[in-house]
Design a protein around this motif. Structure first.
Motif, PDB file in Angstrom:
ATOM      1  N   HIS A 193      24.501  13.887 -45.585  1.00 56.16           N
ATOM      2  CA  HIS A 193      23.656  15.469 -45.443  1.00 56.16           C
ATOM      3  C   HIS A 193      25.707  15.733 -44.790  1.00 56.16           C
ATOM      4  O   HIS A 193      25.737  17.447 -44.470  1.00 56.16           O
ATOM      5  CB  HIS A 193      23.523  15.855 -44.094  1.00 56.16           C
ATOM      6  CG  HIS A 193      21.615  15.765 -43.876  1.00 56.16           C
ATOM      7  ND1 HIS A 193      21.164  17.088 -44.687  1.00 56.16           N
ATOM      8  CD2 HIS A 193      20.527  15.127 -44.955  1.00 56.16           C
ATOM      9  CE1 HIS A 193      19.668  17.191 -45.461  1.00 56.16           C
ATOM     10  NE2 HIS A 193      19.698  15.978 -45.202  1.00 56.16           N
TER      11      HIS A 193
ATOM     12  N   HIS B  53      22.366  14.370 -52.415  1.00 52.39           N
ATOM     13  CA  HIS B  53      21.647  14.255 -52.245  1.00 52.39           C
ATOM     14  C   HIS B  53      20.915  15.675 -52.242  1.00 52.39           C
ATOM     15  O   HIS B  53      19.629  16.188 -52.147  1.00 52.39           O
ATOM     16  CB  HIS B  53      21.720  13.914 -50.463  1.00 52.39           C
ATOM     17  CG  HIS B  53      20.537  13.940 -49.523  1.00 52.39           C
ATOM     18  ND1 HIS B  53      19.522  13.576 -49.938  1.00 52.39           N
ATOM     19  CD2 HIS B  53      20.430  15.158 -48.973  1.00 52.39           C
ATOM     20  CE1 HIS B  53      18.354  13.397 -49.072  1.00 52.39           C
ATOM     21  NE2 HIS B  53      18.665  14.378 -48.397  1.00 52.39           N
TER      22      HIS B  53
ATOM     23  N   HIS C 204      16.872  19.603 -51.194  1.00 56.05           N
ATOM     24  CA  HIS C 204      16.645  19.909 -50.106  1.00 56.05           C
ATOM     25  C   HIS C 204      16.089  21.458 -50.904  1.00 56.05           C
ATOM     26  O   HIS C 204      16.655  22.255 -50.512  1.00 56.05           O
ATOM     27  CB  HIS C 204      17.256  19.785 -48.898  1.00 56.05           C
ATOM     28  CG  HIS C 204      17.525  18.441 -48.167  1.00 56.05           C
ATOM     29  ND1 HIS C 204      16.502  19.219 -47.226  1.00 56.05           N
ATOM     30  CD2 HIS C 204      17.633  17.650 -48.001  1.00 56.05           C
ATOM     31  CE1 HIS C 204      16.413  17.505 -46.354  1.00 56.05           C
ATOM     32  NE2 HIS C 204      17.692  17.207 -47.567  1.00 56.05           N
TER      33      HIS C 204
ATOM     34  N   HIS D  59      21.532   8.621 -45.288  1.00 57.52           N
ATOM     35  CA  HIS D  59      20.725   9.596 -44.597  1.00 57.52           C
ATOM     36  C   HIS D  59      21.624  10.956 -44.763  1.00 57.52           C
ATOM     37  O   HIS D  59      21.805  11.869 -45.113  1.00 57.52           O
ATOM     38  CB  HIS D  59      19.393   9.585 -44.292  1.00 57.52           C
ATOM     39  CG  HIS D  59      18.947  10.971 -44.534  1.00 57.52           C
ATOM     40  ND1 HIS D  59      17.381  11.529 -44.918  1.00 57.52           N
ATOM     41  CD2 HIS D  59      18.877  12.127 -45.880  1.00 57.52           C
ATOM     42  CE1 HIS D  59      16.799  12.085 -45.469  1.00 57.52           C
ATOM     43  NE2 HIS D  59      17.943  12.876 -45.738  1.00 57.52           N
TER      44      HIS D  59
ATOM     45  N   HIS E 161      13.272  18.541 -41.228  1.00 62.85           N
ATOM     46  CA  HIS E 161      13.907  18.515 -41.960  1.00 62.85           C
ATOM     47  C   HIS E 161      14.835  18.965 -43.108  1.00 62.85           C
ATOM     48  O   HIS E 161      15.499  19.487 -43.565  1.00 62.85           O
ATOM     49  CB  HIS E 161      14.157  16.635 -42.398  1.00 62.85           C
ATOM     50  CG  HIS E 161      15.274  16.037 -43.067  1.00 62.85           C
ATOM     51  ND1 HIS E 161      16.600  15.841 -42.510  1.00 62.85           N
ATOM     52  CD2 HIS E 161      15.205  15.923 -44.135  1.00 62.85           C
ATOM     53  CE1 HIS E 161      17.599  15.415 -43.613  1.00 62.85           C
ATOM     54  NE2 HIS E 161      16.783  15.606 -44.474  1.00 62.85           N
TER      55      HIS E 161
HETATM   56 ZN    ZN Z   1      18.161  15.022 -46.650  1.00 69.49          ZN
END
Ligand code: ZN
Length: 380
Positions: free
Chosen positions: A102, A111, A115, A98, A191
């Motif tokens: 990012h 990813h 978001h 993870h 997050h």
């Molecule tokens: Zn994330």
């Protein structure tokens, strides 16, 4: 014996839970859902489940191969210590995956989809990049070498995924005693927030002790309400564009930049890095995830009630076909898998295109609707 993919059965369960969350919030007089945002998020989730259905068998085979031929230790499946060790180890692997997802440009592209929603509710949990599993599985291979029995890995992996579902809600506030140890809705809201203080914090899956150990922990602050989404706005509901948004920008920069080392190097630079000679291209997009922002209007195209009803009905049909398709994927032939994926993903593109107020794909509905129905009946 015919194989089935039980992931398909999780979708109706998730939809029930999402509906309960919506009704609960409505009962309290809160509106934290937007129709178009929820449809877009679930569309992204379906795209992921389809790519998972096509990919997972092969990636899991790599795990099993490593375990069979190269494991260092033997662990007994019936020993509680085996489960405890690999619960913690798998969670650490998740943290590692993870965090790099990012922090590295090319991986952020796989990813970022998770978001992009500017809302935060249980539909956000389903909103995932379709290609994330294409690289994340590599991070779990050390477990096979350590000797994690494949069945233990599968169960723990599913538990990790199920655990993360309930984190995506604003219904539950801070939970005393476990904040800072386990991942909670509060720590995960941080997050997903794009406030400067919250950017790139709280990567933990089940445990957030990793964040505390490695310096990425940030509790939710009362005077800093979370603003959700990415620094670079998505400005579309289209699931294909959402999946390729970041990679498209990197590709354009790669073509545009004059230095050869940057053409390839930029993909592996920290997220947000762009070559000097690309930074003026579209100044609005020149700052990415690292900067953070709270000031931006949400992307919320308005359409008529008639279109909303048509999209709702079409979407419900696509969800039903998707559940059948994902459930039956292991027993379908390659050509059926390819055709089903295309029909479903195209359907999702159409629904989201209508929700943006476009009519350019309206005529094609004369082909898509019968084709989808035919495909659904051909699977039975
Ligand atoms: Zn994330």
């Amino acid at each position: 014996m015919t194989d089935y993919n039980i992931n398909g059965l999780a979708i109706p369960l998730f939809i029930v839970l999402m509906t309960l969350e919506y009704l609960f919030l409505r009962f309290q007089g809160n509106t934290l859902h937007r129709y178009n945002d929820s449809v877009a998020s679930i569309s992204m989730g379906l795209c992921l489940l389809i790519s998972d259905a096509l990919l997972k068998a092969y990636t899991f085979a790599a795990f099993v191969y490593l375990w069979q031929h190269h494991r260092l230790f033997d662990f007994e499946i019936q020993e509680p210590i085996t489960w405890l060790i690999f619960f913690v180890a798998l969670d650490l692997c998740y943290y590692g995956f993870h965090r790099v997802a990012h922090e590295i440009n090319v991986l952020w592209g796989a990813h970022v989809g998770h978001h992009q929603s500017e809302e935060y509710n249980l539909t956000t949990a389903l909103r995932q990049s379709a290609f994330q599993y294409g690289f994340s599985w590599v991070f779990y291979l050390p477990l096979a070498i350590l000797g994690c029995p494949p069945s233990v890995f599968l169960v723990l992996f599913i538990l990790l995924k199920v655990y993360q579902f309930w984190l995506h809600t604003q219904v539950i506030q801070r939970i005393p005693m476990i904040e800072g140890i386990f991942s909670t809705p509060s720590s995960h809201r941080v997050h997903h927030a794009k406030n400067p203080i919250y950017i790139d914090r709280n990567y933990g899956g089940t445990l957030v002790i990793w964040d505390r150990l490695f310096g990425t922990w940030q509790p939710e602050l009362i005077n800093q309400p979370c603003h959700y989404g990415t620094t670079r706005p998505l400005d579309t509901l289209n699931p294909i564009k959402a999946n390729f948004q970041h990679w498209l920008m990197l590709g354009k920069d790669s073509v545009h930049t004059s230095l050869w080392r940057n053409k390839i190097g930029l993909w592996f630079q920290p997220t947000g890095w762009r070559p000097e000679d690309c930074r003026d291209n579209g100044a609005r997009h020149s700052t990415l995830q690292k900067t953070g922002t709270t000031e931006r209007e949400k992307y919320d195209p308005q359409v008529s009630t008639r279109i909303k009803i048509y999209c709702g009905l079409s979407f419900a049909c696509i969800v039903i076909v998707s559940v059948m398709f994902i459930f039956m994927a292991p027993s379908l032939r390659g050509v059926t898998l390819a055709m089903g994926s295309m029909i479903i993903v195209y359907g999702l593109v159409v629904v989201n295109d209508f929700m943006e107020g476009h009519k350019r794909l309206a005529l094609m509905e004369l082909v898509r609707v019968p084709l989808t129905l035919w495909f659904a009946t051909s699977m039975i």
